[in-house]
Each structure stands twice: as C-alpha cells, then as structure tokens.
Design an enzyme around this catalytic site. Structure first.
Site, PDB file in Angstrom:
ATOM      1  N   CYS A   1     -13.875 -26.123  11.233  1.00  0.00           N
ATOM      2  CA  CYS A   1     -12.599 -25.513  10.858  1.00  0.00           C
ATOM      3  C   CYS A   1     -11.437 -26.502  11.002  1.00  0.00           C
ATOM      4  O   CYS A   1     -11.427 -27.336  11.905  1.00  0.00           O
ATOM      5  CB  CYS A   1     -12.361 -24.286  11.742  1.00  0.00           C
ATOM      6  SG  CYS A   1     -10.840 -23.411  11.362  1.00  0.00           S
TER       7      CYS A   1
ATOM      8  N   ASP B   1       0.859  -1.171   0.000  1.00  0.00           N
ATOM      9  CA  ASP B   1       0.000   0.000   0.000  1.00  0.00           C
ATOM     10  C   ASP B   1       0.906   1.236   0.000  1.00  0.00           C
ATOM     11  O   ASP B   1       2.029   1.204   0.493  1.00  0.00           O
ATOM     12  CB  ASP B   1      -0.922  -0.014   1.216  1.00  0.00           C
ATOM     13  CG  ASP B   1      -2.082   0.949   1.029  1.00  0.00           C
ATOM     14  OD1 ASP B   1      -2.164   1.597  -0.041  1.00  0.00           O
ATOM     15  OD2 ASP B   1      -2.890   1.071   1.959  1.00  0.00           O
TER      16      ASP B   1
ATOM     17  N   CYS C   1      -8.413 -25.014  16.081  1.00  0.00           N
ATOM     18  CA  CYS C   1      -9.576 -25.905  16.172  1.00  0.00           C
ATOM     19  C   CYS C   1      -9.191 -27.378  16.181  1.00  0.00           C
ATOM     20  O   CYS C   1      -9.903 -28.214  16.723  1.00  0.00           O
ATOM     21  CB  CYS C   1     -10.544 -25.613  15.026  1.00  0.00           C
ATOM     22  SG  CYS C   1     -11.282 -23.982  15.208  1.00  0.00           S
TER      23      CYS C   1
ATOM     24  N   HIS D   1      -6.671 -18.929  13.366  1.00  0.00           N
ATOM     25  CA  HIS D   1      -8.055 -19.337  13.111  1.00  0.00           C
ATOM     26  C   HIS D   1      -8.784 -18.327  12.226  1.00  0.00           C
ATOM     27  O   HIS D   1      -9.429 -18.698  11.246  1.00  0.00           O
ATOM     28  CB  HIS D   1      -8.818 -19.512  14.427  1.00  0.00           C
ATOM     29  CG  HIS D   1     -10.282 -19.683  14.203  1.00  0.00           C
ATOM     30  ND1 HIS D   1     -10.844 -20.885  13.817  1.00  0.00           N
ATOM     31  CD2 HIS D   1     -11.301 -18.779  14.210  1.00  0.00           C
ATOM     32  CE1 HIS D   1     -12.143 -20.719  13.624  1.00  0.00           C
ATOM     33  NE2 HIS D   1     -12.449 -19.457  13.860  1.00  0.00           N
TER      34      HIS D   1
ATOM     35  N   ASP E   1      -8.234  -6.739   1.331  1.00  0.00           N
ATOM     36  CA  ASP E   1      -7.321  -6.827   2.465  1.00  0.00           C
ATOM     37  C   ASP E   1      -8.031  -6.213   3.648  1.00  0.00           C
ATOM     38  O   ASP E   1      -8.897  -5.330   3.476  1.00  0.00           O
ATOM     39  CB  ASP E   1      -6.031  -6.028   2.209  1.00  0.00           C
ATOM     40  CG  ASP E   1      -6.262  -4.540   2.433  1.00  0.00           C
ATOM     41  OD1 ASP E   1      -6.884  -3.901   1.558  1.00  0.00           O
ATOM     42  OD2 ASP E   1      -5.864  -4.007   3.491  1.00  0.00           O
TER      43      ASP E   1
ATOM     44  N   CYS F   1      -8.143 -25.396  11.239  1.00  0.00           N
ATOM     45  CA  CYS F   1      -6.959 -24.604  11.604  1.00  0.00           C
ATOM     46  C   CYS F   1      -6.269 -25.212  12.829  1.00  0.00           C
ATOM     47  O   CYS F   1      -6.837 -26.052  13.512  1.00  0.00           O
ATOM     48  CB  CYS F   1      -7.363 -23.157  11.881  1.00  0.00           C
ATOM     49  SG  CYS F   1      -7.954 -22.900  13.563  1.00  0.00           S
TER      50      CYS F   1
END
Lengths: 356, 356
Positions: free
Chosen positions: B290, B74, B295, B321, B252, B292
């Site tokens: 999930c 950016d 989890c 997560h 984003d 991840c």
C-alpha cells in the site's frame, strides 16, 4: 538557530505538543507544512504506554512519531505537578499513580534520563521539581534545592549512558517560582553544568501575567545568550512577545491543539468560538490573513456545522489553523528581530487581537 | 465513465460516504489523493443540520464539503429503513423523528427533490421505500409499488424545479427485496422514465450473500448498460467482484471509514484488528503493497499504540488506509476489465484475503 542530530531550529520557535507520540489530530506531513521544525513529546506518558522499550524496538521515537525533525522530550517533572494529587515527592525521586492503569510508578532523575535515552530524543530534559504553589516561598525554596540536586544526578547519568557522545542534548531546568532571588539562585545552580540549553520551568502554573514576567525577567537574561532558552508550557501571543523581549527563544504549549479540539480559533482579530450561532451562515474564512487548510477552503459557517455536529474534521481543521497561526506568528517574530522592529510587530499583532 | 457538472467518473467506482458533509476524519485534499473522484452525502442528515437553506447560503454543498468533484446525495429512503423505529410510512410520504433533536420531520418525494436541488448535488437520488424485511413478500411488494409511484412524483418535481436543465441528474432506485420477479418488475417501472442512471436499493439490509447475488442478478443486467448502475450501500471486496460481474459500476459504503474509526484495517492479506497485542512490537507496515500515508510512514506497532491510546491519529490513518485500499481495488478492477481479465484479478485479490 541551534542544531540537533535531526537538523537545526531557527529561534524563536514554537514546538507543538505530541504528549503520547502524536500531535493530536495532525499528520506529521501536515505538521511540517504548517511550519513546525521541532516537536515535543512526553517521556512520562510514553513510559507508561507503550513503554520506552517498545518504542526503541519500533525504531525509536522519530520512527514512532513519523517525524524526521528534532524532538524534545519533557521529563515528567511537570506531570508530577499537574497530577500532584497522584504523586509523592521525596529527595530520591517521585512515586505516582499511572494515569493509564493506576499502577505505582517510580521516577528518579536516573530513571528519567534512561527513559529519554531509550526514546532517542534530540533534547532530553532534566528531571526537576515543579512546586505546587509558585508563591509559597518555603515550598519553592525546597523544590529549587531539589531541582539542583536532581540536575547533578541527571548530568552524571546522561554522561554515563553516552548521552553527550550520541549527540543527545540535556537541558537543565530553572525553578524558583515568583521569587526573583530564588530564580537567580536556580539559574546559578543550573549554570554549574555546561549544558546545551536551559529551560525556565514552574511558569504558567497559576501565577498572573505580571508574576510570570517577574519570574522570566529574573531568570532569562542570566542564561547564556548563545544557547537555547526554553520557556516551558507557554503560551499566548502576548506571552511570546513578553518572553522573547526577555531573551527566551523556545516555547511549547497545548493551547493551539487543545483549543482546536474545543473549537476555539486564534485569529488576527482575536479568538473565535466556532460553535457560536453568529457564524451559521457566514461565508467568510476564519482569518483572511491565513494560508492554512481550514482558511483556504472552508467558511466559518461550514466550520460551525462541523463543530456543532461533532465531526472530527472540525477539530482537525481548527487544530491545523491554530498551529499555523502560532508558527506564522513566530516566523514574523524572527523576521522582526532580524530587522530590529520587534516592538513595532508586537503592536501590529496584539492591538487588533485585543480590540474585540 | 459518466459525466457530471463537476467532471467525469471512470467506472466501476467507489464513493466514500460523507453523511453530514464530511468524510469522517479526512481532509478533502487527501480524499482526492487517495483516488476518490465522487463522494456521497446524505440529504436527510443535511436537511436536519445545518439545513439545505443554510448550505445554499454557504455556497452549496460543494463549497461546504470543500470538494470540487461530483457529489451524489442519498435521498433519505435508506434512513427511513435504518431508523425504522422512528418512522411512519404512508402513501404520501414519511413522518419521522429527527436524530438531532427529536423533532417531527415530514419527507415526501417532492420535499426530498427540493432538498437535493437546494444542496446542488450532481446526482440526486429518488425517494424510495426500502422495505423493513427484504424477504417478506407482501411488504416488499407494497414498498416496490410505492417506490414506483414516488419515482414518478420525483421525476415530475425534478423537471418542474429545473433539475434537468441545471445538469443535475436524478437516479431512480430499484427495490424488490430478494424476489427475482419483484426486482424485474421494479426495474421495468424505473425504466418508464428516461433517467441519467439507476440504482439498486434494498440490498445489504440483512439478507445473506447468496440472496444479494440473486437480487443483483435479477436487476442489474436489465438496466441500461450505457448508464451508471449503482449498487447502494455495498460493500466488501468480494461484493464488488460479484456486482461488477453482474453489471454494476457505482458503489458506496461506510465500511472503510467506520472500520477505520474502530481500528479495523483492510489489507491484501485480509482484515486486521490494530488493537491486537500481537502488533505491539511489529515494525512492519500495515500492508507492504500500500502507498497510503499510514503505510508509508507508520509501523503496525505505532498504529497499535495510537489506537489503544485513543489518539485521533489512529482513526485518521486507518481511515486513509482503508479508503486507499478500496480505491486501489477499484482502479485494479477498471484495469482488469479493460484487459478482459476480471476473473483472474478476482482470484488474485480474494484468495490471499481469505487465506488467513
């Protein structure tokens, strides 16, 4: 090698410290990859928060830590020492203030065994009295006598609560400060009980290196060779060589994790402060010899940027690096012991570290 | 799908934010495993510390971030808005105070292109003027005109400095606040340049959801369908559906990482505050759907313990997560677009999230 309900541990071994049920800044998966086989947690801190009953309801300490390997829980004896200004010791137990909320907490040998039973540790530590000053003979003698009495109570409670039957080991702790005769006496009183392992406590509490060697030399060789001899709260690479030469084979210390968070790294060439301006444009890795996630992908310059910017990743990477450094050192020590060249390895490792 | 010197990106895609060259609390290796293909960093922050020249000496932004995939930087236009009390805008550029040390910093379109060239981003963003109040018509009109003039200067500088030849893309930014006609005008002025992609800026800056929809509806459909249309700083699952339906395909936002650090989790059933007492003894995972690292291995009760104890691992796990939640959502959106059932997916995902 010694065995626990959650697998065996080759010794000498270093246990990363996960005081409150997490090795600070490290995923359990990564901890295993770094070479950790057994970790430590603290019964006193977990008793205060979230409480052993909550942990039991959440499936026990292994579930809470996300760790499938062996776990040893420290009993809180050392915290009574390190939080001494908040503690009052009597023959029955200890009264201290909670570091979480200031509430009064009462710990007795029986209570500490019960907490560790509820947590489900593979190895529970006896509740000991770590004296405030290891070179005050009267204070050390009293603490050593108390440690003996408390061990008997811990052993009785542990048996009563099915500890042995469950496979949970109870380790006794040897005190005795810097005094050889008190160390020997304390070993003898610990050996009155046939335990799965024994620890040397009351070291790394302010005494100098020579005094620590004296204490370890007086105690370690008298402890049974076939059982783990755990030197508590130690230490540095030099300490490991000193202690392994004297028969110790299990260690824990906050150094690799705490130094990681304060941006100090252990390297094969000595310790490095990553905040130092000299690394600003340095493209080289922290340690060319290292295979950790920090050294694999990041330069000293990048690590410096992360550390000076206060980014979590800086502390995370240096913690991973330091733990890998410790585990790799112990791996090499195990290899050298098998090949009977430990003294040679000592020189190979310590000389370049001290040269800077 | 669009291509960059560091590989292709299937769209719609979400870019995790790594403001200072690190997605806070996440190892790059784990970021890739969560499904991230392209990440964002901030030219303004990196200019202040460690400086683009230092980054160039350390091997460029990809080396510093330890990230082999595409990186978008950016330009700092948004920081001029968000740090408005520290900034003065004129037709030539912006003078602002450094958030690191309070020193005066001068940014011009040319300077901002130069910084991003030195960083070696795959996608550089033009320097735009994001107006302080998106519903102040006079202010928005002036900022939009300035954004047009600055884009021409960025394009010229980028060409002059070999940007195009190097493979670095330059994206133009559309402003226009909440005004449909100013948004259309701003699109037209951006399209005066044949760029690799276009972004919609000046959204998610205080306007309500209906105003954001109006702004996006006015701009996105006029941007070329075959090039990335990047909606900056957005957002929530509902925002993604709104925007993708209107033609946007790149996003984003700091939400997943920032919320992770403040212990808020996105789940298929809505957001969850992990500090809440209700999770104290909850053995269930954060989100049964999930995959991840949080989890897979940790219960809500454990996460609550980590969060209330202020342990780094709490913030780390919730960040992992939340990022996985976002990337999985975008994966499912890409699948639904291919099967022409995006509206159905919208209902499937948003209804259970809003029910709580």
């Amino acid at each position: 090698m010694f065995t626990t309900p959650h697998g065996g541990v080759e010794t000498p071994a270093f246990m990363p410290v996960g005081t409150r049920g997490t090795v600070k800044g490290v995923l359990p998966r990564d901890l295993a990859r770094l070479g950790a086989r057994m970790v430590l947690a603290n019964a006193y801190h977990l008793h205060l928060r979230p409480g052993e009953e909550t942990i039991a309801k959440l499936g026990g300490l292994h579930a809470v830590m996300g760790w499938e390997g062996p776990i040893l829980t420290d009993s809180g004896g050392y915290q009574v020492f390190s939080l001494g200004h908040l503690a009052k010791v009597d023959d029955e137990g200890v009264t201290l203030r909670s570091v979480v909320d200031g509430a009064e907490v009462r710990l007795t040998p029986e209570k500490v065994v019960d907490i560790q039973r509820a947590l489900g540790a593979d190895v529970a530590m006896a509740f000991d009295h770590c004296p405030a000053d290891p070179s005050d003979r009267a204070g050390v003698a009293a603490a050593t006598a108390r440690t003996r009495a408390w061990l008997a109570r811990c052993v009785a409670r542990h048996r009563e609560r099915g500890g042995e039957a469950s496979g949970q080991a109870l380790f006794g702790i040897v005190q005795g400060g810097v005094f050889e005769d008190l160390r020997r006496e304390s070993v003898e009183s610990a050996l009155e009980h046939d335990l799965a392992g024994y620890a040397i406590g009351g070291v790394s509490v302010g005494e100098d290196r020579e005094q620590m060697r004296t204490a370890v030399s007086a105690a370690a060789p008298l402890l049974p060779e076939g059982k783990p001899r755990y030197l508590m709260g130690v230490g540095t690479p030099e300490d490991f060589f000193d202690a392994v030469e004297r028969g110790c084979d299990l260690f824990d210390c906050v150094t690799p994790t705490r130094h990681g968070r304060t941006h100090q790294a252990f390297t094969s060439q000595g310790t490095v402060n990553l905040r130092n301006t000299q690394w600003r444009e340095d493209k080289s890795p922290l340690d060319a010899d290292c295979d950790c996630p920090a050294c694999e992908r990041f330069s000293r310059g990048t690590l410096r940027h992360l550390c000076t910017s206060g980014e979590m990743l800086g502390a995370m990477l240096l913690t991973l690096h330091n733990l890998r450094f410790f585990h790799r050192l112990l791996e090499r020590m195990r290899g050298a012991i098998a090949e009977d060249r430990l003294l040679q390895l000592r020189r190979e490792i310590l000389e370049p570290m001290c040269r800077r």
